[in-house]
Design an enzyme around this catalytic site. Structure first.
Site, PDB file in Angstrom:
ATOM      1  N   ILE A  99       1.072  -1.417   0.077  1.00  9.31           N
ATOM      2  CA  ILE A  99      -0.152   0.168  -0.349  1.00  9.31           C
ATOM      3  C   ILE A  99       0.829   1.393  -0.249  1.00  9.31           C
ATOM      4  O   ILE A  99       1.904   1.217   0.333  1.00  9.31           O
ATOM      5  CB  ILE A  99      -0.786  -0.049   1.304  1.00  9.31           C
ATOM      6  CG1 ILE A  99      -1.593  -1.068   1.347  1.00  9.31           C
ATOM      7  CG2 ILE A  99      -1.775   1.241   1.442  1.00  9.31           C
ATOM      8  CD1 ILE A  99      -2.646  -1.767   0.561  1.00  9.31           C
ATOM      9  N   HIS A 116      -6.569  -4.136 -10.293  1.00 14.39           N
ATOM     10  CA  HIS A 116      -7.068  -5.285  -9.406  1.00 14.39           C
ATOM     11  C   HIS A 116      -7.841  -6.343 -10.303  1.00 14.39           C
ATOM     12  O   HIS A 116      -8.947  -5.504 -10.687  1.00 14.39           O
ATOM     13  CB  HIS A 116      -8.127  -3.802  -8.199  1.00 14.39           C
ATOM     14  CG  HIS A 116      -8.134  -4.925  -7.330  1.00 14.39           C
ATOM     15  ND1 HIS A 116      -7.537  -5.571  -6.218  1.00 14.39           N
ATOM     16  CD2 HIS A 116     -10.181  -5.225  -6.581  1.00 14.39           C
ATOM     17  CE1 HIS A 116      -7.985  -5.667  -5.130  1.00 14.39           C
ATOM     18  NE2 HIS A 116      -9.297  -6.194  -5.835  1.00 14.39           N
TER      19      HIS A 116
HETATM   20  C1  GRF Z   1      -2.701  -9.978 -10.519  1.00 14.07           C
HETATM   21  O1  GRF Z   1      -3.240  -9.813 -10.716  1.00 14.07           O
HETATM   22  C2  GRF Z   1      -3.476  -7.831 -10.639  1.00 14.07           C
HETATM   23  O2  GRF Z   1      -4.457  -7.788 -10.802  1.00 14.07           O
HETATM   24  C3  GRF Z   1      -3.142  -8.249  -9.017  1.00 14.07           C
HETATM   25  O3  GRF Z   1      -1.861  -8.704  -9.163  1.00 14.07           O
HETATM   26  C4  GRF Z   1      -1.479  -9.729  -9.574  1.00 14.07           C
HETATM   27  C5  GRF Z   1      -0.343  -9.333 -10.598  1.00 14.07           C
HETATM   28  O4  GRF Z   1      -0.275 -10.325 -12.001  1.00 14.07           O
HETATM   29  N1  GRF Z   1      -2.567  -6.685  -7.996  1.00 14.07           N
HETATM   30  P1  GRF Z   1       1.120  -9.901 -12.546  1.00 14.07           P
HETATM   31  O5  GRF Z   1       2.262 -10.149 -11.573  1.00 14.07           O
HETATM   32  O6  GRF Z   1       1.336  -8.986 -13.443  1.00 14.07           O
HETATM   33  O7  GRF Z   1       1.073 -11.717 -13.710  1.00 14.07           O
END
Ligand code: GRF
Length: 208
Positions: A99, A116
């Protein structure tokens, strides 16, 4: 934010994990669809595979772990210094599992984007896909939003809807949502670098 003339928008991408969203952004830039360049990739985890992906494309990587910092503000102060040293215009949180404090948010007002894996304001925080399954929703999806000091509370830029199947597990739903993430995040970044996004209080206006 407006188009900054002739220079491509400089992205600073913060990661913690696998980096599939980072990869999607790199691919869209290399395909000439987004007029930007990834100025640096910063990871709070030394073993994040996202760092390997960045290096394979000749992108500067910085491992920035939090162990040496006594609090979140001092960590963010150092992050801002790294971003500024790379002349970053837009900060992308692509699976960055921390955060942000006011130090980061105030340094890049309406210029930090997060993805998200749910349709905010439903299911903020960790394990959003499992939260959606536990609640029994028929549709979930992903949200790209500007970052404020709350947990997944900033103004919403774009959302994509994904169906939830009856036999979904956290893994199968996450995989379906991630496909949507890759499209949605890249599209939101493209709109930003083209100067088509304006923030009006909580509402984000997108020019045609
Ligand atoms: C994604 O699912 C995103 O929504 C979340 O973290 C994950 C990251 O995945 N915040 P990646 O590292 O881009 O494969």
């Amino acid at each position: 934010m407006t188009d900054n003339g002739n220079a491509p928008c400089r992205l600073g991408v913060l990661v913690s994990g696998g980096g599939t969203n980072l990869q999607a952004i790199i691919d869209r830039i290399e395909a000439g669809e987004i007029r930007a360049e990834v100025a640096c990739v910063i990871s709070n985890k030394a073993d994040a595979y996202a760092l390997t992906r960045a290096s394979q494309h000749g992108i500067t990587v910085v491992v920035h772990e939090n162990a040496n910092f006594s609090n979140r503000q001092s960590y963010d102060t150092a992050t801002v210094e790294i971003l500024r040293s790379h002349n970053v215009d837009l900060v992308i949180l692509a699976g960055f599992m921390r955060i942000l404090t006011d130090v980061m948010v105030n340094a890049y007002p309406n210029a930090i984007m997060n993805i998200h894996p749910a349709l905010l304001p439903a299911f903020p925080g960790l394990h959003a896909q499992q939260q959606a399954l536990d609640y029994g929703v028929r549709y979930s999806g992903c949200t790209v939003h500007f970052v404020d000091c709350g947990t997944d509370t900033g103004p919403i830029i774009m959302q994509s809807v994904v169906p939830v199947e009856q036999d979904d597990t956290e893994e199968t739903l996450s995989a379906r949502i991630q496909k949507a993430e890759h499209q949605t995040f890249a599209t939101a970044i493209k709109l930003f670098v083209e100067g088509k996004i304006r923030v009006d209080g909580r509402k984000v206006r997108i020019a045609a």
